[in-house]
Design a protein around this motif. Sequence first.
Motif, PDB file in Angstrom:
ATOM      1  N   GLN A  35       0.823  -1.213   0.000  1.00 16.46           N
ATOM      2  CA  GLN A  35       0.000   0.000   0.000  1.00 16.46           C
ATOM      3  C   GLN A  35       0.856   1.262   0.000  1.00 16.46           C
ATOM      4  OE1 GLN A  35      -3.428  -0.411  -0.276  1.00 16.46           O
ATOM      5  NE2 GLN A  35      -2.670  -2.527  -0.537  1.00 16.46           N
ATOM      6  N   GLY A  36       2.131   1.114  -0.260  1.00 19.59           N
ATOM      7  CA  GLY A  36       3.055   2.246  -0.329  1.00 19.59           C
ATOM      8  C   GLY A  36       4.253   1.866  -1.174  1.00 19.59           C
ATOM      9  N   GLY A  37       5.095   2.842  -1.462  1.00 16.12           N
ATOM     10  CA  GLY A  37       6.259   2.595  -2.304  1.00 16.12           C
ATOM     11  C   GLY A  37       7.180   1.532  -1.734  1.00 16.12           C
ATOM     12  N   ILE A  38       7.843   0.784  -2.621  1.00 17.29           N
ATOM     13  CA  ILE A  38       8.807  -0.236  -2.196  1.00 17.29           C
ATOM     14  C   ILE A  38      10.198   0.389  -2.212  1.00 17.29           C
ATOM     15  CG2 ILE A  38       9.826  -2.493  -2.699  1.00 17.29           C
ATOM     16  CD1 ILE A  38       7.185  -3.248  -4.082  1.00 17.29           C
ATOM     17  N   ASN A  39      10.845   0.375  -1.049  1.00 18.92           N
ATOM     18  CA  ASN A  39      12.160   1.005  -0.921  1.00 18.92           C
ATOM     19  C   ASN A  39      13.326   0.064  -1.182  1.00 18.92           C
ATOM     20  OD1 ASN A  39      11.236   3.614  -0.283  1.00 18.92           O
ATOM     21  ND2 ASN A  39      10.919   3.034   1.863  1.00 18.92           N
ATOM     22  N   TRP A  40      13.106  -1.236  -0.974  1.00 17.54           N
ATOM     23  CA  TRP A  40      14.206  -2.177  -1.227  1.00 17.54           C
ATOM     24  C   TRP A  40      13.678  -3.555  -1.565  1.00 17.54           C
ATOM     25  CZ3 TRP A  40      18.706  -0.310  -2.353  1.00 17.54           C
ATOM     26  CH2 TRP A  40      19.790  -1.176  -2.523  1.00 17.54           C
ATOM     27  N   LEU A  41      14.525  -4.329  -2.254  1.00 27.62           N
ATOM     28  CA  LEU A  41      14.199  -5.680  -2.703  1.00 27.62           C
ATOM     29  C   LEU A  41      15.429  -6.543  -2.483  1.00 27.62           C
ATOM     30  CD1 LEU A  41      12.446  -7.727  -4.403  1.00 27.62           C
ATOM     31  CD2 LEU A  41      13.469  -6.687  -6.437  1.00 27.62           C
ATOM     32  N   SER A  42      15.278  -7.655  -1.747  1.00 25.75           N
ATOM     33  CA  SER A  42      16.398  -8.535  -1.435  1.00 25.75           C
ATOM     34  C   SER A  42      16.096  -9.962  -1.890  1.00 25.75           C
ATOM     35  CB  SER A  42      16.674  -8.513   0.074  1.00 25.75           C
ATOM     36  OG  SER A  42      17.761  -9.353   0.407  1.00 25.75           O
ATOM     37  N   LEU A  43      17.097 -10.632  -2.421  1.00 26.66           N
ATOM     38  CA  LEU A  43      16.979 -12.014  -2.880  1.00 26.66           C
ATOM     39  C   LEU A  43      17.717 -12.923  -1.914  1.00 26.66           C
ATOM     40  CD1 LEU A  43      16.190 -14.017  -5.286  1.00 26.66           C
ATOM     41  CD2 LEU A  43      18.478 -13.506  -6.200  1.00 26.66           C
ATOM     42  N   SER A  44      17.101 -14.033  -1.515  1.00 21.46           N
ATOM     43  CA  SER A  44      17.760 -14.963  -0.594  1.00 21.46           C
ATOM     44  C   SER A  44      18.947 -15.633  -1.282  1.00 21.46           C
ATOM     45  CB  SER A  44      16.767 -16.029  -0.107  1.00 21.46           C
ATOM     46  OG  SER A  44      16.299 -16.814  -1.193  1.00 21.46           O
ATOM     47  N   PRO A  45      19.968 -16.041  -0.525  1.00 19.76           N
ATOM     48  CA  PRO A  45      21.143 -16.692  -1.122  1.00 19.76           C
ATOM     49  C   PRO A  45      20.807 -17.913  -1.970  1.00 19.76           C
ATOM     50  CG  PRO A  45      21.611 -16.078   1.139  1.00 19.76           C
ATOM     51  CD  PRO A  45      20.143 -15.827   0.928  1.00 19.76           C
ATOM     52  N   ASP A  46      19.763 -18.676  -1.566  1.00 22.93           N
ATOM     53  CA  ASP A  46      19.400 -19.868  -2.342  1.00 22.93           C
ATOM     54  C   ASP A  46      18.480 -19.538  -3.515  1.00 22.93           C
ATOM     55  OD1 ASP A  46      16.902 -19.412  -1.186  1.00 22.93           O
ATOM     56  OD2 ASP A  46      17.005 -21.126   0.173  1.00 22.93           O
ATOM     57  N   GLY A  47      18.107 -18.269  -3.657  1.00 22.98           N
ATOM     58  CA  GLY A  47      17.287 -17.847  -4.788  1.00 22.98           C
ATOM     59  C   GLY A  47      15.824 -18.234  -4.723  1.00 22.98           C
ATOM     60  N   GLN A  48      15.376 -18.780  -3.595  1.00 23.37           N
ATOM     61  CA  GLN A  48      14.001 -19.266  -3.508  1.00 23.37           C
ATOM     62  C   GLN A  48      12.987 -18.184  -3.138  1.00 23.37           C
ATOM     63  OE1 GLN A  48      13.623 -22.779  -1.069  1.00 23.37           O
ATOM     64  NE2 GLN A  48      15.318 -23.832  -2.076  1.00 23.37           N
TER      65      GLN A  48
END
Length: 398
Positions: free
Chosen positions: A15-28
């Motif tokens: 419901q608001g802007g996304i400030n960051w996006l992180s990917l897990s080490p295993d890519g899942q």
Amino acid sequence: MGNSGSAVKVCTDHQGGINWLSLSPDGQRLLTGSEDGTARLWSTADSQCHGHFQGHESYITFCHLENEAAFTCSADHTIRKWDVVTGQCLAIYRGHTSIVNRILVAKDYLFSGSYDRTARCWSVDKEKQIQEFRGHRNCVLTLAHYSSRDVLEEEEEEEEEEEKVSRDLLVTGSTDCTVKVWWVSSGRCYQTLLGHTGAVLCLTLDAPNRELFSGSTDYTIRTWNIVTGEQLKVFKEHQGSVICLELVNRHLYSGSADRTVKCWFVDTGERIQTYKAHKHSVSTLKYHAGILFTGSGDACARAFNSRSGVLQKIFRGHKFIINCIQIHNELLYTASHDGTLRIWDIRGICKRNKRRLKKERSVQGRSSQKGSLSRLFNNKVGCMVQQENREHEAVELM
């Protein structure tokens, strides 16, 4: 002119802007942190939201995802740890007195930087502050971590008897125009790197080569020896703040408010490519398989041939700045201040690029083979001439 692409999926749960996006080490899994004060967990297998982390009392500035735990930091001055399976808040780290800008997880440590002018180190498991790093005159914006055993020789380590218990070091970049290197065990400042005349916005480390790269609002990138603190090079061609950096195979990519990305050969400091076409600041970038992906304040993501600089594709659909991008299994994920996570299929562009790289290697191989044959022929001719000369000299001696 690049071809325009459309997203295969648009996730609109926030419901608001996304400030960051992180990917897990295993890519899942993927983790998004938002202005709405929540974080969401996404599966890369089905692109569905499988977790909704609620509890922060203000917006989330940054997030980090491990395989079994998620971490978020917020303008509410706290950091939280979450169970990725149950969604339960496992820990709340309290101590900062202002907005927490950035977090970094390394080994059993959780590091944080804040507008309160400090960085702090926490025990990931014990919900306890281990160390406070105090010395910056303004807010701490960016963090990096390394171990002295990665950069120091044995005799150099012995000189640091006081720090032998723990060889971990934290690097902090601040709006006070400095970069500082700290011993984690004592909180003592090991180096203060002076040279920038503007806020330090981004850092990237090349520990095996003892090098640190810093980008600043003074329009420059600077390279430092992280052992001696010596400034090695200054890259000056940008005409705006340097916002993001990525180092790949001794090539440094820098995204700037001047609407370009530049590629530098680190060993010489030479600028070898400029990637244009952005209509606003370059806010994020990611190198993948010979392709440079960028996100911009013009709400578009772009794909460039990293070698030639040619724009290959434009990804349109977002309404505001793209704050972060990730790539996994030939899917491009873009997170924007418009509150959406968009997923794009990049198999076509990756496939074409692999064919191009294969063709280039083939041409180089044939060229190398021709060169080898030419050298072999020249060597044989040279040997024949030398033999004739020796026979001629022998005749003359007789």
